[in-house]
Scaffold this motif. Structure first.
Motif, PDB file in Angstrom:
ATOM      1  N   ALA A 146       0.774  -1.203   0.084  1.00 29.86           N
ATOM      2  CA  ALA A 146       0.162   0.000  -0.017  1.00 29.86           C
ATOM      3  C   ALA A 146       0.870   1.368  -0.081  1.00 29.86           C
ATOM      4  N   THR A 147       2.029   1.186   0.230  1.00 28.38           N
ATOM      5  CA  THR A 147       2.914   2.299   0.506  1.00 28.38           C
ATOM      6  C   THR A 147       4.493   1.874  -0.283  1.00 28.38           C
ATOM      7  N   ASN A 148       5.116   2.679  -0.658  1.00 30.35           N
ATOM      8  CA  ASN A 148       6.457   2.322  -1.405  1.00 30.35           C
ATOM      9  C   ASN A 148       6.373   1.508  -2.345  1.00 30.35           C
ATOM     10  N   LEU A 149       5.373   1.655  -3.250  1.00 27.19           N
ATOM     11  CA  LEU A 149       5.200   0.720  -4.274  1.00 27.19           C
ATOM     12  C   LEU A 149       6.293   0.367  -5.132  1.00 27.19           C
ATOM     13  N   ARG A 150       7.012   1.393  -5.615  1.00 24.36           N
ATOM     14  CA  ARG A 150       8.174   0.887  -6.586  1.00 24.36           C
ATOM     15  C   ARG A 150       9.635   0.895  -5.553  1.00 24.36           C
ATOM     16  N   GLN A 151      10.412  -0.154  -6.479  1.00 21.65           N
ATOM     17  CA  GLN A 151      11.448  -0.359  -5.900  1.00 21.65           C
ATOM     18  C   GLN A 151      12.421   0.883  -5.505  1.00 21.65           C
ATOM     19  N   GLN A 152      12.426   1.834  -6.314  1.00 21.34           N
ATOM     20  CA  GLN A 152      13.224   3.309  -5.833  1.00 21.34           C
ATOM     21  C   GLN A 152      12.626   3.905  -4.769  1.00 21.34           C
ATOM     22  N   ASP A 153      11.327   3.679  -4.645  1.00 24.50           N
ATOM     23  CA  ASP A 153      10.598   4.302  -3.380  1.00 24.50           C
ATOM     24  C   ASP A 153      11.128   3.694  -2.281  1.00 24.50           C
ATOM     25  N   MET A 154      10.997   2.218  -2.222  1.00 24.68           N
ATOM     26  CA  MET A 154      11.599   1.476  -1.098  1.00 24.68           C
ATOM     27  C   MET A 154      12.948   1.914  -0.651  1.00 24.68           C
ATOM     28  N   MET A 160       9.980  -8.368 -11.297  1.00 19.81           N
ATOM     29  CA  MET A 160       9.920  -9.252 -10.358  1.00 19.81           C
ATOM     30  C   MET A 160      10.401 -10.558 -10.316  1.00 19.81           C
ATOM     31  N   SER A 161      10.728 -11.100  -9.183  1.00 18.27           N
ATOM     32  CA  SER A 161      11.063 -12.640  -9.203  1.00 18.27           C
ATOM     33  C   SER A 161       9.598 -13.218  -9.134  1.00 18.27           C
ATOM     34  N   GLY A 202      -0.598  -6.931  -9.662  1.00 22.91           N
ATOM     35  CA  GLY A 202      -0.136  -7.794 -10.043  1.00 22.91           C
ATOM     36  C   GLY A 202       1.355  -8.133 -10.656  1.00 22.91           C
ATOM     37  N   PHE A 203       1.604  -9.102 -11.127  1.00 18.31           N
ATOM     38  CA  PHE A 203       2.846  -9.603 -11.389  1.00 18.31           C
ATOM     39  C   PHE A 203       3.660  -8.473 -12.272  1.00 18.31           C
ATOM     40  N   CYS A 257       5.211 -15.983  -6.397  1.00 15.20           N
ATOM     41  CA  CYS A 257       4.352 -16.915  -6.207  1.00 15.20           C
ATOM     42  C   CYS A 257       4.480 -17.520  -4.793  1.00 15.20           C
ATOM     43  N   ASP A 258       5.526 -17.403  -4.055  1.00 13.54           N
ATOM     44  CA  ASP A 258       5.543 -17.828  -2.746  1.00 13.54           C
ATOM     45  C   ASP A 258       4.759 -16.919  -1.732  1.00 13.54           C
ATOM     46  N   ALA A 259       4.649 -15.590  -2.350  1.00  9.93           N
ATOM     47  CA  ALA A 259       3.998 -14.805  -1.684  1.00  9.93           C
ATOM     48  C   ALA A 259       2.395 -14.768  -1.702  1.00  9.93           C
ATOM     49  N   VAL A 260       2.113 -15.417  -2.737  1.00  7.04           N
ATOM     50  CA  VAL A 260       0.522 -15.992  -2.988  1.00  7.04           C
ATOM     51  C   VAL A 260       0.256 -16.691  -1.917  1.00  7.04           C
ATOM     52  N   LEU A 261       0.845 -17.692  -2.016  1.00 11.07           N
ATOM     53  CA  LEU A 261       0.847 -18.797  -0.768  1.00 11.07           C
ATOM     54  C   LEU A 261       0.920 -18.387   0.676  1.00 11.07           C
ATOM     55  N   THR A 262       1.849 -17.731   1.078  1.00  8.26           N
ATOM     56  CA  THR A 262       1.873 -17.293   2.498  1.00  8.26           C
ATOM     57  C   THR A 262       0.878 -15.984   2.545  1.00  8.26           C
ATOM     58  N   TRP A 263       0.561 -15.146   1.824  1.00  7.19           N
ATOM     59  CA  TRP A 263      -0.610 -14.296   2.029  1.00  7.19           C
ATOM     60  C   TRP A 263      -1.876 -14.772   2.247  1.00  7.19           C
ATOM     61  N   GLY A 264      -2.192 -15.804   1.312  1.00  6.08           N
ATOM     62  CA  GLY A 264      -3.350 -16.349   1.658  1.00  6.08           C
ATOM     63  C   GLY A 264      -3.572 -17.169   2.932  1.00  6.08           C
ATOM     64  N   PHE A 265      -2.471 -17.859   3.535  1.00  6.36           N
ATOM     65  CA  PHE A 265      -2.432 -18.295   4.702  1.00  6.36           C
ATOM     66  C   PHE A 265      -2.403 -17.437   5.879  1.00  6.36           C
TER      67      PHE A 265
END
Length: 259
Positions: free
Chosen positions: A15-23, A235-236, A230-231, A241-249
């Motif tokens: 929700a914040t710092n969406l771009r890599q350069q922002d982070m 991105m890696s 979305g992807f 794909c791992d984030a999809v699974l762990t977020w659902g959990f």
């Protein structure tokens, strides 16, 4: 330690710092270290996901579900399955474009299965390329085999309580459910020039009403801006794909259960 988790969860909720350069600007560290933090925390996240039971037991499901809404399923082990799309870019490579383009959604995307038991427990499944149809995904993703093993281990008074899979019309899952010693409940289908009978209409409406909870479960999955947006090609794939699974959990512990 705290800052690293905060960075990882900020990226995941997106929700914040969406771009890599922002982070990089916000945290004052370079891309390589940011990705190192993400991968370290994602590994712990995945370990927690894999160590937790995949499904709620029959007794847990029955105790935590809404007894009034689900009274007709009192003696049944019910699970609802649906698919959701995760946007992807229009790839320049023809084979990638073809593999990720979904005719149903009319876009390039990934597709992930989302299961939900009546107690509100959400079960995320691996993301596949968008061209896959619901039926082949349902047959080959592996969760039906996992359900078969789970129901045989989770005996109730020494008996196997089979999973009842509630599906949308597009799945055509009766044969697959039968092969995995389970049952399937779907709205009836008919040719375009035929009308449903009165009983068929009532039955279709009843199944659609029951499946509405699963649609709400899908919306909970998309509360993460990472999957809503979305992807991206930069991105890696594994990390995403791992984030999809762990977020659902993770949503099972973040939000009020969807009954």
């Amino acid at each position: 330690w705290f800052e690293e988790w905060f960075l990882y969860l900020e990226w995941k909720y997106h929700a914040t710092n969406l771009r890599q350069q922002d982070m990089e600007a916000a945290w004052g560290i370079d891309k390589r270290f940011i990705n190192h933090v993400k991968d370290c925390k994602a590994a712990l996240d995945m370990a927690a996901f894999l160590s937790w039971p995949r499904f709620a037991s029959f007794e847990e499901d029955k105790k935590l579900r809404n007894p009034q809404k689900w009274a007709k399923y009192d003696k049944y082990r019910v699970i609802q399955w649906d698919m959701t799309n995760i946007p992807a870019p229009k790839f320049a490579d023809a084979s990638l474009h073809r593999a990720t383009f979904s005719q149903y959604y009319g876009m390039n995307c990934a597709k992930s299965g989302i299961g939900m038991q009546l107690c509100g427990w959400v079960i995320p499944e691996k993301a596949w390329t968008g061209a896959v149809e619901d039926g082949p995904y349902h047959s080959n993703a592996g969760y039906l085999q996992a359900q078969k093993e789970f129901q045989e281990a989770d005996l109730v008074a020494g008996k196997v309580i089979k999973f009842h899979n509630i599906l949308d019309r597009g799945y055509r899952g009766n044969v697959t459910a039968f092969r995995n010693d389970q049952l399937c409940l779907q709205p009836p289908s008919s040719r375009s020039d035929r009308r449903f009978t009165g009983k068929q209409t009532i039955f279709a409406g009843s199944v659609a009403r029951d499946r509405s909870g699963n649609e709400r479960g899908v919306r909970v999955m998309k509360r993460s801006g990472l999957f809503k947006r979305g992807f991206k090609e930069t991105m890696s794939v594994k990390r995403f794909c791992d984030a999809v699974l762990t977020w659902g959990f993770q949503v099972n512990f973040m939000y009020k259960p969807v009954h």
